[in-house]
Scaffold this motif. Structure first.
Motif, mmCIF file in Angstrom:
data_model
loop_
_atom_site.group_PDB
_atom_site.id
_atom_site.type_symbol
_atom_site.label_atom_id
_atom_site.label_comp_id
_atom_site.label_asym_id
_atom_site.label_seq_id
_atom_site.Cartn_x
_atom_site.Cartn_y
_atom_site.Cartn_z
ATOM 1 N N ILE A 1 -55.393 45.049 -45.966
ATOM 2 C CA ILE A 1 -54.412 44.852 -46.786
ATOM 3 C C ILE A 1 -53.989 43.674 -47.017
ATOM 4 O O ILE A 1 -54.239 42.343 -46.410
ATOM 5 N N PRO A 2 -53.853 43.785 -48.272
ATOM 6 C CA PRO A 2 -53.818 42.481 -48.971
ATOM 7 C C PRO A 2 -52.885 41.557 -48.712
ATOM 8 O O PRO A 2 -51.498 42.425 -47.975
ATOM 9 N N ALA A 3 -52.754 40.643 -49.178
ATOM 10 C CA ALA A 3 -51.655 39.383 -48.999
ATOM 11 C C ALA A 3 -50.226 40.063 -49.712
ATOM 12 O O ALA A 3 -50.175 40.324 -50.583
ATOM 13 N N ALA A 4 -48.615 39.312 -49.578
ATOM 14 C CA ALA A 4 -48.065 39.513 -49.607
ATOM 15 C C ALA A 4 -47.286 39.534 -51.061
ATOM 16 O O ALA A 4 -47.151 40.693 -51.891
ATOM 17 N N HIS A 5 -48.281 38.338 -51.321
ATOM 18 C CA HIS A 5 -48.191 38.074 -53.194
ATOM 19 C C HIS A 5 -48.439 39.428 -54.329
ATOM 20 O O HIS A 5 -48.651 39.965 -54.884
ATOM 21 N N GLU A 6 -50.013 39.956 -53.485
ATOM 22 C CA GLU A 6 -50.310 40.834 -54.384
ATOM 23 C C GLU A 6 -49.990 42.040 -54.156
ATOM 24 O O GLU A 6 -50.420 42.952 -55.017
ATOM 25 N N ARG A 7 -49.618 42.323 -52.940
ATOM 26 C CA ARG A 7 -48.536 43.778 -52.844
ATOM 27 C C ARG A 7 -47.443 43.947 -53.234
ATOM 28 O O ARG A 7 -47.405 44.855 -53.842
ATOM 29 N N ALA B 1 -52.408 37.063 -39.902
ATOM 30 C CA ALA B 1 -53.398 36.957 -41.643
ATOM 31 C C ALA B 1 -54.691 37.679 -41.054
ATOM 32 O O ALA B 1 -54.981 38.342 -41.940
ATOM 33 N N LYS B 2 -55.527 37.410 -39.825
ATOM 34 C CA LYS B 2 -56.468 37.744 -39.022
ATOM 35 C C LYS B 2 -56.328 39.534 -39.144
ATOM 36 O O LYS B 2 -57.261 39.920 -39.586
ATOM 37 N N TYR B 3 -55.185 39.525 -38.934
ATOM 38 C CA TYR B 3 -55.336 41.191 -37.791
ATOM 39 C C TYR B 3 -55.309 42.256 -39.865
ATOM 40 O O TYR B 3 -55.454 43.168 -39.546
ATOM 41 N N ARG B 4 -54.182 41.435 -40.559
ATOM 42 C CA ARG B 4 -54.078 41.692 -41.150
ATOM 43 C C ARG B 4 -55.267 41.995 -42.554
ATOM 44 O O ARG B 4 -56.026 43.404 -43.274
ATOM 45 N N GLU B 5 -55.865 40.828 -42.675
ATOM 46 C CA GLU B 5 -57.825 40.315 -44.095
ATOM 47 C C GLU B 5 -58.254 42.417 -42.950
ATOM 48 O O GLU B 5 -58.972 42.553 -43.224
ATOM 49 N N GLY B 6 -58.340 42.443 -41.335
ATOM 50 C CA GLY B 6 -59.407 42.315 -40.595
ATOM 51 C C GLY B 6 -58.962 44.337 -41.365
ATOM 52 O O GLY B 6 -59.514 45.335 -40.907
#
Length: 480
Positions: free
Chosen positions: A470-476, A462-467
């Motif tokens: 990239i949005p969370a799964a539900h937003e994608r 989650a930290k790498y994704r936010e960095g």
């Protein structure tokens, strides 16, 4: 209290002016160094630039003549995460990289020509609007109003303080309306709007006629009446209020999302900053070669004519001034030599550690910290940090800041270690390959990385994704 005299021996590092200057020059970027040298050239008549081929050929005060004393055939040790690579690394035999053949290859010539062909000056938004306004057929009152409206457009393309503009101009309502209509018809579409809804409606007005009328009509209705529901992703409620089917609403929402809420930013951001790499890396005859970029290395030397005027025996004020300037010039040349030598050594050590990255890409980046390079070269960590600050390397994969090659390590399932940068690249690859209607959760991504040998916790994913933005799964899923 009895007083006494005693002797004590000790060692300490004295920060002499020459050492302070060397440290300061080391941490400067190439642009900052050029600025610094320009000031020094103006202040010290003992210094001069060396621009001609004859000047570069043979002065002992020439900055580029100190050889790099590194072994040419150091191999990259194999690791569990990287394939076996037989790719030794070498530095230039001499700092005078004009003799390295870098400019002679056809591929580099084509790259240089491509870069020069794409160097252009981007126009300012107000200049772009003023140029279009001059071509519009308007009477004098409306033309004056239009000129004021163009000046009132902000960097995002919106009109600021519309009520205040109307009061200040004191023009007829008809002239002001015609000027506003003209402004809102200019390029880029959406410019001159007074709020986000009007900006999107202006763009929908100039939308491609290939879209169905029902889709455009729904898009206009959503922007005019239900923009707040769209922001909250209440798509089903929008379809119910408009009395349309979900397919039409989905197409209308997709049309709205293709619009730009900030039409002026493409012009207001200005021309891009072009980075001049300090180090050039290329593979020739199976060997990775590291050179200093001749365009980024300043050529400064001592003026022989003025240096010949210094006479050691004389003590006049003029001679003291000459000696002082000569000493400062020698310190500068020595500091520049030390800077370039340190930069080349650090760059060589980085390439030697990151051969897998050069060969196969970001996913093969090896973990690397400042201490490893410092221990290998026998210098302090702070020196490595200064040498890599604001310095760039041109590789076959693109231009990277030297600090990009340093990253923390994460354990692998095989007992080895992997670079955090490589894991982020793997994570991005997994997300790009996920099904559009069924995006991968952070837990699932962590499991997939584990299958590839990376022990990464869900919170780390989650930290790498936010960095990486990239949005969370539900937003994608919603944006799919």
């Amino acid at each position: 209290m009895k007083q006494s005299l005693s002797l004590r021996l000790g060692q300490s590092l004295a920060m002499t002016p020459a050492l302070q200057q060397a440290i300061r020059l080391l941490q400067l970027s190439s642009l900052e160094l050029q600025t610094e040298l320009s000031e020094m050239l103006d202040q010290n008549f003992m210094l001069e630039t060396s621009e001609t081929e004859e000047d570069r050929a043979g002065s002992d005060s020439e900055v580029l003549l100190t050889p790099a004393e590194r072994g040419p055939d150091a191999e990259q040790p194999a690791s569990a995460e990287a394939p076996e690579l037989d790719a030794p690394v070498s530095t230039a035999d001499d700092w005078n990289v004009e003799d390295s053949g870098w400019r002679d290859s056809s591929g580099d010539t084509e790259r240089y020509e491509y870069q020069q062909a794409n160097l252009h000056e981007a126009g300012d938004l107000h200049e772009h609007l003023a140029w279009q306004a001059n071509l519009c057929a308007l009477d004098e009152p409306a033309r004056e109003c239009l000129a004021h409206l163009v000046d009132a457009v902000n960097d995002d393309g919106y009109l600021e303080d519309w009520e205040g503009i109307s009061d200040r101009l004191r023009a007829s309502g008809d002239a002001l309306e015609r000027a506003l209509t003209t402004l809102q018809s200019l390029d880029p579409a959406g410019v001159g709007a007074r709020d986000v809804a009007e900006c999107l409606l202006l763009q929908l007005r100039s939308a491609d006629n290939a879209a169905e009328d029902a889709v455009l009509a729904s898009a206009r209705s959503i922007v005019s009446e239900h923009l707040d529901l769209l922001a909250r992703h209440e798509h089903a409620r929008i379809a119910k209020l408009l009395g349309s089917d979900e397919e039409t609403i989905a197409a209308a929402i997709a049309c709205i999302r293709s619009l730009s809420p900030h039409p002026g930013r493409a012009y207001s951001e200005g021309a891009p900053d072009y980075v001049v790499p300090d180090v050039l890396v290329a593979k020739r005859n199976g060997i990775w070669q590291v050179h200093l970029n001749p365009e980024a290395v300043p050529r400064v030397r001592i003026n022989r004519q003025y240096a010949s005027l210094v006479r050691r025996a004389e003590r006049s004020d003029e001679q003291q001034t000459l000696r002082r300037h000569l000493q400062e010039a020698k310190q500068l040349v020595s500091a520049l030599r030390a800077r370039h030598d340190t930069l080349l050594r650090v760059a060589h050590a980085i390439v030697e550690q990151q051969t897998a990255f050069m060969e196969h890409g970001v996913e093969y980046m090896q973990p690397l910290v400042l201490r490893e390079i410092a221990d290998k070269l026998g210098i302090h960590e702070s020196t490595v940090s200064r040498a890599t600050a604001n310095k760039y390397m041109l590789t076959p994969l693109g231009v990277f800041e030297l600090k990009y090659f340093f990253s923390s390590s994460i354990r692998t399932t095989k007992g080895g270690s992997a670079s955090a940068t490589a894991i982020q690249a793997k994570l991005k690859r997994l997300i790009q390959a996920e099904p559009a209607g069924k995006p991968l959760s952070d837990a699932r991504l962590a499991a997939l990385l584990h299958d590839e040998g990376m022990e990464v916790a869900r919170r780390t994913v989650a930290k790498y994704r936010e960095g990486m933005g990239i949005p969370a799964a539900h937003e994608r899923r919603r944006s799919a």
